[in-house]
Design a protein around this motif. Structure first.
Motif, PDB file in Angstrom:
ATOM      1  N   ARG A  28       0.829  -1.034   0.097  1.00  0.00           N
ATOM      2  CA  ARG A  28       0.013  -0.154   0.077  1.00  0.00           C
ATOM      3  C   ARG A  28       0.825   1.167  -0.082  1.00  0.00           C
ATOM      4  O   ARG A  28       1.916   1.180   0.421  1.00  0.00           O
ATOM      5  CB  ARG A  28      -0.960   0.071   1.352  1.00  0.00           C
ATOM      6  N   PRO A  29       0.567   2.304  -0.638  1.00  0.00           N
ATOM      7  CA  PRO A  29       1.256   3.637  -0.764  1.00  0.00           C
ATOM      8  C   PRO A  29       1.027   4.292   0.370  1.00  0.00           C
ATOM      9  O   PRO A  29       1.593   5.334   0.893  1.00  0.00           O
ATOM     10  CB  PRO A  29       0.810   4.508  -1.856  1.00  0.00           C
ATOM     11  N   ASP A  30      -0.142   4.220   1.442  1.00  0.00           N
ATOM     12  CA  ASP A  30      -0.331   5.050   2.464  1.00  0.00           C
ATOM     13  C   ASP A  30      -0.751   3.764   3.680  1.00  0.00           C
ATOM     14  O   ASP A  30      -1.748   3.400   3.748  1.00  0.00           O
ATOM     15  CB  ASP A  30      -1.596   5.704   2.229  1.00  0.00           C
ATOM     16  N   LYS A  33      -3.723   5.017   5.945  1.00  0.00           N
ATOM     17  CA  LYS A  33      -4.974   4.978   5.354  1.00  0.00           C
ATOM     18  C   LYS A  33      -5.549   3.300   5.613  1.00  0.00           C
ATOM     19  O   LYS A  33      -6.545   3.206   5.739  1.00  0.00           O
ATOM     20  CB  LYS A  33      -4.934   5.513   4.050  1.00  0.00           C
ATOM     21  N   GLU A  50       7.512   2.650   9.613  1.00  0.00           N
ATOM     22  CA  GLU A  50       7.504   3.610   8.538  1.00  0.00           C
ATOM     23  C   GLU A  50       7.324   2.594   7.342  1.00  0.00           C
ATOM     24  O   GLU A  50       6.835   2.973   6.194  1.00  0.00           O
ATOM     25  CB  GLU A  50       8.886   4.187   8.477  1.00  0.00           C
ATOM     26  N   LYS A  69       4.839  -0.862   2.924  1.00  0.00           N
ATOM     27  CA  LYS A  69       4.822   0.399   2.029  1.00  0.00           C
ATOM     28  C   LYS A  69       5.568   0.149   0.761  1.00  0.00           C
ATOM     29  O   LYS A  69       6.611  -0.460   0.607  1.00  0.00           O
ATOM     30  CB  LYS A  69       5.547   1.300   3.231  1.00  0.00           C
ATOM     31  N   SER A  73      -0.290  -0.001  -5.150  1.00  0.00           N
ATOM     32  CA  SER A  73      -1.125  -0.836  -4.202  1.00  0.00           C
ATOM     33  C   SER A  73      -1.230  -2.107  -4.975  1.00  0.00           C
ATOM     34  O   SER A  73      -1.852  -2.171  -6.055  1.00  0.00           O
ATOM     35  CB  SER A  73      -2.490  -0.332  -4.056  1.00  0.00           C
TER      36      SER A  73
END
Length: 356
Positions: A28-30, A33, A50, A69, A73
């Protein structure tokens, strides 16, 4: 109704027999969220960094959901528990497998990393340290017409995210259907519980359970569906009762998340279900009251249709199976039409008529 293809079918001498679905892995990029949705859905955060977030249910598992990370996605794959160190040695000899390595995730254990024929990562894990359970509410007492168990009392389920007990199953879409089904039955001992077929007898969906012998196993831990490219369909998480499913719908709706389908009861597997989409449109299911089978029960064969997916509740919406067309997926479609023996224009038209 008969199958017209060799797979799905149980293998007489599988390399190993998986004993549990351990975890799923997503990029996931976030991370914040992703964690926000999953906490509202009912999973509990184990650790947050992180580069990695781990989440769990209340059952005896250190974690069941891994979020990494990454710039894009995607669903990466999943972990399967095996019961013997010798299973890892056997799996490590398969083409493309890693050697036996020490897992750096909570609980430790040894792991072999494989890639299935459709490109999904599959971790075989053995020797994790035991994990404790977390408290969750008891199922609500239910007054039936024949048995009154709650006298001078009321029903007041708590108004918060439903407690996820455990990860139950994952469903994948495949272009290379036969080879991928064969890989899971041959190397992890999966047993077809029920198969849904197209009018020509070719399989469209296989619901496959773990081979636990005389111990009961979920109707399906892995389900594989014919598609035009390899893709994640959904994953499912068990909650304590139908009130938890219903409260999950209320909480997630109030939080502003996107509903996908439900509430209803499935025909194959019998679960009471409700589906929600995460921030990237990936579907996650709350369920309770699923079927349990021992290893000796033979596979059933059924005609596939949207109407055949639920005993009651809303008919599966077309949006539930609508493919996501991107440049990458269109390229994959054209490539798979040329290379996959399971994918033809005629089959695509039939699938589109049934589900798109």
């Amino acid at each position: 109704m008969k199958l017209t293809t060799p797979q799905p079918a149980r293998h007489p001498k599988p390399t190993t027999k998986a004993s549990a679905l351990a975890y799923l892995i997503f990029d996931r990029p976030d991370l914040a969220k992703a964690e926000h949705f999953l906490n509202d859905f009912g999973l509990q955060t184990v650790s947050r960094g992180e580069a990695l977030v781990l989440l769990r249910g209340t059952g005896a598992s250190h974690f069941c959901y891994v979020v990494r990370k990454a710039p894009k996605s995607r669903f990466v794959g999943f972990g399967l528990q095996v019961d013997n160190r010798a299973d890892l040695d056997a799996l490590s000899k398969l083409p493309g497998a890693s050697g036996v390595e020490r897992s750096l995730l909570p609980g430790g254990g040894d792991v072999v990393r494989l890639t299935d024929p459709s490109g999904f990562r599959v971790d075989a894990i053995w020797g994790q340290a035991p994990a404790g359970t977390l408290a969750h509410r008891a199922p609500l007492a239910f007054n039936s017409i024949d048995t009154a168990v709650r006298i001078n009392g009321t029903q007041r389920p708590p108004e918060h995210a439903p407690e996820i007990i455990r990860l139950g199953h994952v469903v994948l879409e495949l272009a290379d259907y036969q080879r991928t089904c064969a890989w899971y039955t041959q190397h992890f001992g999966f047993i077809p519980s029920d198969v849904q077929v197209l009018p020509d007898g070719s399989p469209a969906v296989a619901f496959m359970r773990l081979d636990l012998g005389d111990n009961p196993s979920d109707h399906h831990t892995l389900a594989l569906a014919q598609g035009f490219a390899a893709a994640y369909s959904h994953s499912a998480y068990e909650v304590v009762d139908a009130d938890a499913v219903g409260m999950g719908q209320r909480i997630l709706r109030d939080k502003g998340w996107t509903h996908a389908w439900g509430i209803g009861r499935h025909i194959l597997g019998s679960q009471i279900f409700d589906y929600w989409q995460d921030p990237w449109g990936d579907k996650h299911e709350h369920y309770c009251d699923g079927d349990l089978f021992t290893a000796g029960v033979p596979a059933g064969v059924h005609t596939v249709s949207r109407e055949a997916m639920a005993q009651w509740g809303p008919t599966m919406p077309r949006s539930f199976t609508k493919p996501r067309f991107t440049l990458a997926s269109i390229v994959a479609l054209l490539r798979n039409l040329r290379s996959s023996p399971d994918l033809t224009l005629s089959k695509l038209r039939t699938l589109a008529k049934l589900f798109a």
